[in-house]
Design a protein around this motif. Structure first.
Motif, PDB file in Angstrom:
ATOM      1  N   LEU A   1     -99.352   8.955  38.390  1.00 50.13           N
ATOM      2  CA  LEU A   1     -98.477   7.828  38.077  1.00 50.13           C
ATOM      3  C   LEU A   1     -99.089   6.921  37.014  1.00 50.13           C
ATOM      4  CD1 LEU A   1     -95.981   6.075  38.541  1.00 50.13           C
ATOM      5  CD2 LEU A   1     -97.172   5.041  40.491  1.00 50.13           C
ATOM      6  N   ASP A   2    -100.373   6.656  37.106  1.00 43.88           N
ATOM      7  CA  ASP A   2    -101.027   5.788  36.124  1.00 43.88           C
ATOM      8  C   ASP A   2    -100.921   6.375  34.716  1.00 43.88           C
ATOM      9  OD1 ASP A   2    -101.804   3.852  37.957  1.00 43.88           O
ATOM     10  OD2 ASP A   2    -103.686   4.865  38.415  1.00 43.88           O
ATOM     11  N   GLU A   3    -101.078   7.690  34.617  1.00 38.91           N
ATOM     12  CA  GLU A   3    -100.985   8.346  33.312  1.00 38.91           C
ATOM     13  C   GLU A   3     -99.563   8.269  32.764  1.00 38.91           C
ATOM     14  OE1 GLU A   3    -101.615  12.739  31.240  1.00 38.91           O
ATOM     15  OE2 GLU A   3    -102.503  12.324  33.203  1.00 38.91           O
ATOM     16  N   VAL A   4     -98.594   8.452  33.646  1.00 38.61           N
ATOM     17  CA  VAL A   4     -97.189   8.358  33.235  1.00 38.61           C
ATOM     18  C   VAL A   4     -96.886   6.954  32.705  1.00 38.61           C
ATOM     19  CG1 VAL A   4     -94.804   8.372  34.067  1.00 38.61           C
ATOM     20  CG2 VAL A   4     -96.387  10.181  34.776  1.00 38.61           C
ATOM     21  N   ILE A   5     -97.307   5.936  33.444  1.00 36.81           N
ATOM     22  CA  ILE A   5     -97.047   4.560  33.037  1.00 36.81           C
ATOM     23  C   ILE A   5     -97.746   4.233  31.722  1.00 36.81           C
ATOM     24  CG2 ILE A   5     -97.525   2.142  33.636  1.00 36.81           C
ATOM     25  CD1 ILE A   5     -96.897   2.861  36.537  1.00 36.81           C
ATOM     26  N   GLN A   6     -98.967   4.688  31.574  1.00 33.06           N
ATOM     27  CA  GLN A   6     -99.705   4.429  30.341  1.00 33.06           C
ATOM     28  C   GLN A   6     -99.003   5.042  29.131  1.00 33.06           C
ATOM     29  OE1 GLN A   6    -103.617   6.261  30.016  1.00 33.06           O
ATOM     30  NE2 GLN A   6    -104.362   4.562  28.788  1.00 33.06           N
TER      31      GLN A   6
ATOM     32  N   HIS B   1     -86.659   4.325  22.922  1.00 35.63           N
ATOM     33  CA  HIS B   1     -86.046   4.172  24.243  1.00 35.63           C
ATOM     34  C   HIS B   1     -86.472   5.345  25.133  1.00 35.63           C
ATOM     35  CE1 HIS B   1     -83.570   1.015  22.590  1.00 35.63           C
ATOM     36  NE2 HIS B   1     -83.005   1.847  21.735  1.00 35.63           N
ATOM     37  N   VAL B   2     -86.709   5.068  26.406  1.00 28.97           N
ATOM     38  CA  VAL B   2     -87.051   6.111  27.371  1.00 28.97           C
ATOM     39  C   VAL B   2     -86.112   6.007  28.567  1.00 28.97           C
ATOM     40  CG1 VAL B   2     -88.809   7.014  28.950  1.00 28.97           C
ATOM     41  CG2 VAL B   2     -89.475   6.205  26.682  1.00 28.97           C
ATOM     42  N   LEU B   3     -85.542   7.146  28.957  1.00 19.19           N
ATOM     43  CA  LEU B   3     -84.676   7.223  30.125  1.00 19.19           C
ATOM     44  C   LEU B   3     -85.358   8.075  31.182  1.00 19.19           C
ATOM     45  CD1 LEU B   3     -81.345   8.134  28.271  1.00 19.19           C
ATOM     46  CD2 LEU B   3     -82.272   5.857  28.664  1.00 19.19           C
ATOM     47  N   ILE B   4     -85.408   7.588  32.407  1.00 24.31           N
ATOM     48  CA  ILE B   4     -85.962   8.336  33.534  1.00 24.31           C
ATOM     49  C   ILE B   4     -84.864   8.519  34.570  1.00 24.31           C
ATOM     50  CG2 ILE B   4     -87.587   8.262  35.466  1.00 24.31           C
ATOM     51  CD1 ILE B   4     -89.480   6.663  33.711  1.00 24.31           C
ATOM     52  N   THR B   5     -84.682   9.765  35.028  1.00 20.87           N
ATOM     53  CA  THR B   5     -83.690  10.017  36.071  1.00 20.87           C
ATOM     54  C   THR B   5     -84.349  10.652  37.282  1.00 20.87           C
ATOM     55  OG1 THR B   5     -83.110  12.258  35.372  1.00 20.87           O
ATOM     56  CG2 THR B   5     -81.945  10.445  34.288  1.00 20.87           C
ATOM     57  N   GLY B   6     -83.654  10.577  38.413  1.00 18.89           N
ATOM     58  CA  GLY B   6     -84.122  11.233  39.628  1.00 18.89           C
ATOM     59  C   GLY B   6     -84.083  10.306  40.832  1.00 18.89           C
ATOM     60  N   ARG B   7     -84.086  10.914  42.001  1.00 20.18           N
ATOM     61  CA  ARG B   7     -84.055  10.147  43.251  1.00 20.18           C
ATOM     62  C   ARG B   7     -85.395   9.464  43.517  1.00 20.18           C
ATOM     63  NH1 ARG B   7     -80.543  13.156  47.906  1.00 20.18           N
ATOM     64  NH2 ARG B   7     -78.840  13.935  46.601  1.00 20.18           N
ATOM     65  N   ALA B   8     -85.321   8.438  44.367  1.00 20.70           N
ATOM     66  CA  ALA B   8     -86.513   7.787  44.921  1.00 20.70           C
ATOM     67  C   ALA B   8     -87.525   7.426  43.847  1.00 20.70           C
ATOM     68  CB  ALA B   8     -87.151   8.678  45.981  1.00 20.70           C
ATOM     69  N   CYS B   9     -87.083   6.721  42.846  1.00 19.47           N
ATOM     70  CA  CYS B   9     -87.994   6.317  41.765  1.00 19.47           C
ATOM     71  C   CYS B   9     -89.079   5.391  42.322  1.00 19.47           C
ATOM     72  CB  CYS B   9     -87.215   5.609  40.661  1.00 19.47           C
ATOM     73  SG  CYS B   9     -88.227   5.207  39.212  1.00 19.47           S
ATOM     74  N   HIS B  10     -90.306   5.611  41.895  1.00 20.64           N
ATOM     75  CA  HIS B  10     -91.433   4.813  42.364  1.00 20.64           C
ATOM     76  C   HIS B  10     -91.237   3.347  41.985  1.00 20.64           C
ATOM     77  CE1 HIS B  10     -95.548   3.421  43.002  1.00 20.64           C
ATOM     78  NE2 HIS B  10     -95.767   4.530  43.684  1.00 20.64           N
ATOM     79  N   ARG B  11     -91.636   2.466  42.882  1.00 17.94           N
ATOM     80  CA  ARG B  11     -91.446   1.036  42.666  1.00 17.94           C
ATOM     81  C   ARG B  11     -92.104   0.551  41.382  1.00 17.94           C
ATOM     82  NH1 ARG B  11     -88.070  -2.664  43.068  1.00 17.94           N
ATOM     83  NH2 ARG B  11     -87.520  -1.687  45.067  1.00 17.94           N
ATOM     84  N   ARG B  12     -93.244   1.084  41.032  1.00 18.69           N
ATOM     85  CA  ARG B  12     -93.933   0.633  39.816  1.00 18.69           C
ATOM     86  C   ARG B  12     -93.131   0.966  38.555  1.00 18.69           C
ATOM     87  NH1 ARG B  12     -99.920   2.710  39.756  1.00 18.69           N
ATOM     88  NH2 ARG B  12     -99.856   1.636  37.727  1.00 18.69           N
ATOM     89  N   LEU B  13     -92.441   2.105  38.570  1.00 22.00           N
ATOM     90  CA  LEU B  13     -91.588   2.449  37.431  1.00 22.00           C
ATOM     91  C   LEU B  13     -90.357   1.552  37.387  1.00 22.00           C
ATOM     92  CD1 LEU B  13     -91.795   6.350  37.529  1.00 22.00           C
ATOM     93  CD2 LEU B  13     -92.770   4.842  35.786  1.00 22.00           C
ATOM     94  N   ILE B  14     -89.822   1.232  38.549  1.00 21.51           N
ATOM     95  CA  ILE B  14     -88.674   0.316  38.609  1.00 21.51           C
ATOM     96  C   ILE B  14     -89.071  -1.064  38.099  1.00 21.51           C
ATOM     97  CG2 ILE B  14     -87.167  -0.936  40.214  1.00 21.51           C
ATOM     98  CD1 ILE B  14     -86.916   1.633  41.817  1.00 21.51           C
ATOM     99  N   ASP B  15     -90.250  -1.530  38.508  1.00 21.95           N
ATOM    100  CA  ASP B  15     -90.715  -2.841  38.055  1.00 21.95           C
ATOM    101  C   ASP B  15     -90.958  -2.853  36.546  1.00 21.95           C
ATOM    102  OD1 ASP B  15     -90.621  -3.776  40.628  1.00 21.95           O
ATOM    103  OD2 ASP B  15     -92.759  -3.504  41.021  1.00 21.95           O
ATOM    104  N   LEU B  16     -91.396  -1.729  36.006  1.00 28.06           N
ATOM    105  CA  LEU B  16     -91.677  -1.632  34.569  1.00 28.06           C
ATOM    106  C   LEU B  16     -90.399  -1.561  33.744  1.00 28.06           C
ATOM    107  CD1 LEU B  16     -93.954  -1.266  32.405  1.00 28.06           C
ATOM    108  CD2 LEU B  16     -93.728   1.212  32.791  1.00 28.06           C
ATOM    109  N   ALA B  17     -89.340  -1.039  34.330  1.00 32.29           N
ATOM    110  CA  ALA B  17     -88.100  -0.772  33.592  1.00 32.29           C
ATOM    111  C   ALA B  17     -87.393  -2.054  33.159  1.00 32.29           C
ATOM    112  CB  ALA B  17     -87.160   0.070  34.451  1.00 32.29           C
ATOM    113  N   ASP B  18     -86.658  -1.936  32.062  1.00 27.95           N
ATOM    114  CA  ASP B  18     -85.812  -3.033  31.586  1.00 27.95           C
ATOM    115  C   ASP B  18     -84.439  -3.000  32.253  1.00 27.95           C
ATOM    116  OD1 ASP B  18     -87.483  -4.154  29.229  1.00 27.95           O
ATOM    117  OD2 ASP B  18     -87.453  -2.002  28.858  1.00 27.95           O
TER     118      ASP B  18
END
Length: 210
Positions: free
Chosen positions: A154-159, A169-186
């Motif tokens: 996850l840290d590598e993905v976020i970095q 622009h980056v789009l992420i799809t899928g169920r149960a998205c990790h909270r850290r990715l949700i917090d990072l998202a616009d």
């Protein structure tokens, strides 16, 4: 035109019509104010999650929109890949690079080591695209599973997402998205399932589901 018709033509609006007009004017003023305030322009991170149908379709639709405006986009598909993808077929015709993990669903492979190796290889493609300033938009389809299954760090993905070109622009799809990715998202959208034909025994159909 008779005097009666002239009176009807110039008839004052009713109280209900006037109230409706006033409500709509207030709404317009609020919308106009928000538009005027939204002046920042930069690459956004958008998450489309939830247990409902249509997350990938929404992501592909946004990619198609970007391509329609002459922008350059790319797609990285995790999890899926053994089924033909109608959106991918179309977008490839318009120069969209599409990288596919191509191992199918994890419940089909039942081989964690092979899945991790495939995810790592596909993530290499994603990292390349996330550093390419010529790419305006990257769709990371089903990335959430790679994080929740611990196939990717996850840290590598976020970095990689944080260090991408400023305009991208980056789009992420899928169920149960990790909270850290949700917090990072616009922008975060959650797709909820109300009914699904599959639960009634109806098979996935070409052109509608894939």
């Amino acid at each position: 035109m008779t005097n009666e018709n002239q009176e009807l033509k110039h008839k004052e609006p009713s109280r209900e019509e006037q109230r409706h007009k006033e409500r709509q004017q207030k709404i317009k003023e609020k919308v106009d104010e928000k538009i005027a305030q939204a002046q920042e322009e930069r690459g956004l991170l958008v998450v489309i999650t939830g247990n409902g149908k249509g997350k990938s379709t929404s992501g592909f639709g946004t990619v198609a929109r970007a391509v329609g405006h002459g922008q350059k986009a790319a797609v990285v598909q995790f999890i899926k890949g053994t089924w033909e993808c109608g959106e991918a077929n179309l977008l490839r015709q318009h120069g969209v690079e599409i990288c596919v993990m191509a191992t199918g669903f994890t419940w089909e492979t039942q081989n964690k080591e092979a899945d991790i190796a495939a995810a790592t290889e596909t993530w290499t493609d994603a990292k390349r695209l996330l550093t390419d300033p010529s790419i305006d938009m990257v769709l990371l389809d089903e990335l959430t599973y790679m994080v929740s299954y611990h196939y990717l760090d996850l840290d590598e993905v976020i970095q990689a997402i944080e260090n991408r070109p400023k305009h991208q622009h980056v789009l992420i799809t899928g169920r149960a998205c990790h909270r850290r990715l949700i917090d990072l998202a616009d922008t975060v959208s959650e797709v909820q399932e109300v009914k699904h034909a599959f639960q009634a025994g109806i098979k996935a159909q070409k052109g509608l589901d894939w």
